[in-house]
Design a protein around this motif. Structure first.
Motif, PDB file in Angstrom:
ATOM      1  N   ALA A  86       0.844  -1.195   0.000  1.00 59.57           N
ATOM      2  CA  ALA A  86       0.000   0.000   0.000  1.00 59.57           C
ATOM      3  C   ALA A  86       0.874   1.238   0.000  1.00 59.57           C
ATOM      4  N   VAL A  87       0.378   2.308  -0.615  1.00 58.55           N
ATOM      5  CA  VAL A  87       1.106   3.565  -0.620  1.00 58.55           C
ATOM      6  C   VAL A  87       0.238   4.651   0.008  1.00 58.55           C
ATOM      7  N   MET A  88       0.859   5.461   0.860  1.00 56.96           N
ATOM      8  CA  MET A  88       0.195   6.620   1.464  1.00 56.96           C
ATOM      9  C   MET A  88       0.763   7.877   0.811  1.00 56.96           C
ATOM     10  N   GLU A 132       4.971   8.216   1.191  1.00 55.51           N
ATOM     11  CA  GLU A 132       5.710   9.278   0.517  1.00 55.51           C
ATOM     12  C   GLU A 132       6.226  10.247   1.586  1.00 55.51           C
ATOM     13  N   PRO A 133       7.448  10.711   1.494  1.00 54.86           N
ATOM     14  CA  PRO A 133       8.045  11.485   2.590  1.00 54.86           C
ATOM     15  C   PRO A 133       7.685  12.969   2.605  1.00 54.86           C
ATOM     16  N   ARG A 134       6.998  13.460   1.572  1.00 49.45           N
ATOM     17  CA  ARG A 134       6.746  14.908   1.495  1.00 49.45           C
ATOM     18  C   ARG A 134       5.283  15.196   1.198  1.00 49.45           C
ATOM     19  N   TRP A 135       4.900  16.417   1.489  1.00 53.22           N
ATOM     20  CA  TRP A 135       3.578  16.896   1.112  1.00 53.22           C
ATOM     21  C   TRP A 135       3.570  17.201  -0.388  1.00 53.22           C
ATOM     22  N   LEU A 136       2.493  16.813  -1.063  1.00 50.46           N
ATOM     23  CA  LEU A 136       2.290  17.147  -2.472  1.00 50.46           C
ATOM     24  C   LEU A 136       1.137  18.136  -2.544  1.00 50.46           C
ATOM     25  N   GLU A 137       1.382  19.298  -3.106  1.00 48.13           N
ATOM     26  CA  GLU A 137       0.369  20.358  -3.066  1.00 48.13           C
ATOM     27  C   GLU A 137      -0.651  20.214  -4.199  1.00 48.13           C
ATOM     28  N   MET A 138      -1.927  20.242  -3.819  1.00 47.76           N
ATOM     29  CA  MET A 138      -3.018  20.204  -4.787  1.00 47.76           C
ATOM     30  C   MET A 138      -3.095  21.552  -5.517  1.00 47.76           C
ATOM     31  N   LEU A 164      -4.210  12.303  -8.125  1.00 41.55           N
ATOM     32  CA  LEU A 164      -3.393  11.363  -8.883  1.00 41.55           C
ATOM     33  C   LEU A 164      -2.459  12.093  -9.841  1.00 41.55           C
ATOM     34  N   SER A 165      -2.896  13.236 -10.326  1.00 42.49           N
ATOM     35  CA  SER A 165      -2.055  14.008 -11.241  1.00 42.49           C
ATOM     36  C   SER A 165      -0.800  14.544 -10.552  1.00 42.49           C
ATOM     37  N   VAL A 166      -0.948  15.065  -9.325  1.00 40.06           N
ATOM     38  CA  VAL A 166       0.223  15.609  -8.625  1.00 40.06           C
ATOM     39  C   VAL A 166       1.122  14.491  -8.107  1.00 40.06           C
ATOM     40  N   LEU A 170       5.852  11.210  -9.085  1.00 38.43           N
ATOM     41  CA  LEU A 170       6.708  10.708  -8.001  1.00 38.43           C
ATOM     42  C   LEU A 170       6.383   9.279  -7.571  1.00 38.43           C
ATOM     43  N   VAL A 171       5.174   8.833  -7.861  1.00 33.15           N
ATOM     44  CA  VAL A 171       4.721   7.532  -7.369  1.00 33.15           C
ATOM     45  C   VAL A 171       4.531   6.579  -8.548  1.00 33.15           C
ATOM     46  N   ASP A 172       5.106   5.390  -8.453  1.00 34.55           N
ATOM     47  CA  ASP A 172       4.896   4.353  -9.454  1.00 34.55           C
ATOM     48  C   ASP A 172       3.718   3.498  -8.992  1.00 34.55           C
TER      49      ASP A 172
END
Length: 424
Positions: A86-88, A132-138, A164-166, A170-172
């Motif tokens: 699982a990925v967070m 994921e180690p960082r915040w991804l901004e919407m 999903l776009s942002v 970074l995520v596979d």
């Protein structure tokens, strides 16, 4: 006050109460000898219904959403009978600066959720979480998405696509079986009641992978107890077991009370029902006893939440009485161990299973063997069902089913000796 459980988003005559008989207790040895004699006269013919590969008491899967039929597996869901990844993914917004780190929010849910499933599955399933180690901004403010319990479908879809776009650069996504989208809990437009699983009528696609569903997490920090275990259950095709009143008012826990995390994330005995464990592949035929439709059967039930001995023989965990084409009675023991370590009552639990009932519409209903009493007022999510299990020396006839259950004793190892009489 506990937060009312959040239903999953879909893309798509009551019996009179029975009574408990409390016979004068005999000595344990005498009771056991007597029951063994009765068991020798049991009928062994199976129910007059077609037998599934899992046995004659396995109900057929129906078109109902999250059907509890288990003669086949719905291949659109991952089956948790092996390790899954699982990925967070952590989402922030332009209108709010996060007050917590992704690592702190990940620790709110893991390893607790993985531990819940490892115990529930007797070590047969591992949920491996990757954060994921960082915040991804919407791209838009949190208030722009209209996040709430009954979310506008267009705004919800926009949120999913943006998330999903942002994340895609970074995520596979091809590496993961489960996706958790975790929003900044302190953003002004985030509503904690909106946590749910979202199923897509048409899968979204990233990294050449179809994404059919995601878990959208809007929990506070710290979150509600077992909330992610509940939501993750939907990813594995388990239904909501609570009752949602039409007007949103009233008690939500009348179907199963404390007795399964799919009913309430706050339950005192949240381990999954034995029927769920059978469906998910964690119980095999050796551990499920199909009870004959007529006669008397004696069996010893291991508590459903107890660990299985490594390399030991598999004890019986679930007894099933087939009552119709899409209905059964399930009988299992619940004890203060494992995920049920905080239960306030122990004993033999009886519940009805309907494979034609959709999620949230009563696919499981616990039978209250003590309808005139309640228990655990200060802790239980629904005290009328907190004392539902039968105790030693008690007998209960299930209303409308011609099935009588008697609890004779408890073994030194914690298993329960039970006599089941059917067709009487």
């Amino acid at each position: 006050m506990s937060r009312i459980p959040q239903p999953e988003v879909y893309v798509e005559p009551q019996q009179p109460p029975g009574g408990v008989e409390r016979p004068r207790l005999r000595s344990t040895a005498a009771a056991f000898t007597s029951l063994m004699a009765l068991a020798a006269t049991s009928l062994v013919a199976g129910p007059t219904v077609a037998a599934a590969p899992e046995g004659p008491c396995a109900l057929p899967r129906t078109p109902a959403h999250h059907s509890l039929g288990l003669d086949t597996w719905n291949a659109s869901y991952p089956r948790p009978d092996h390790a899954l990844d699982a990925v967070m993914i952590f989402l922030s917004f332009p209108d709010s600066r996060p007050l917590t780190s992704p690592a702190e929010l990940a620790a709110d849910h893991f390893p607790a959720t993985s531990g819940f499933y490892e115990r529930a599955s007797y070590g047969k399933f591992r949920l491996r979480a990757h954060s994921e180690p960082r915040w991804l901004e919407m791209p838009y403010a949190s208030t722009a998405y209209g996040i709430r319990r009954d979310w506008d479908p267009k705004r919800r879809k926009a949120y999913m696509r943006d998330a999903l776009s942002v994340a895609d650069p970074l995520v596979d996504f091809s590496q993961y079986d489960v996706v958790y989208l975790v929003a900044d809990p302190d953003a002004p437009g985030v509503d904690s009641d909106a946590t749910k699983v979202v199923n897509f009528d048409r899968p979204l696609r990233a990294d050449k992978t179809d994404i059919s569903r995601v878990v959208t997490v809007f929990e506070r920090h710290p979150p509600d107890r077992n909330v992610l275990a509940h939501e993750t259950g939907h990813v594995f095709d388990l239904p909501d077991l609570y009752h949602r009143p039409v007007d949103g008012k009233g008690d939500w826990d009348t179907y199963v009370g404390d007795w399964d995390v799919m009913g309430s994330q706050f339950g005192l005995a949240p381990d999954l029902f034995g029927w769920h464990k059978w469906k998910l592949g964690w119980l095999d035929r050796r551990q499920v006893r199909c009870v004959a439709p007529s006669g008397t059967s004696l069996l010893t039930l291991e508590p459903i939440a107890a660990e299985q001995a490594v390399g030991g023989s598999a004890g019986t965990r679930l007894a099933v009485v087939r009552t119709g084409k899409n209905t059964s009675l399930a009988i299992e023991a619940r004890g203060a161990t494992g995920n049920d370590g905080h239960t306030c009552t122990e004993g033999v639990l009886i519940y009805r299973v309907r494979s034609e009932a959709a999620s949230g519409r009563g696919p499981v209903e616990v039978v209250d063997t003590h309808p005139r009493s309640e228990a655990c007022w200060e802790q239980s999510v629904y005290p009328p069902l907190a004392d539902a299990p039968l105790g030693i020396g008690e007998t209960f006839t299930v209303p409308g089913e011609r099935t009588r259950v008697e609890v004779a004793d408890r073994t030194p190892t914690g298993a329960w000796t039970v006599k089941i009489t059917t067709g009487a």
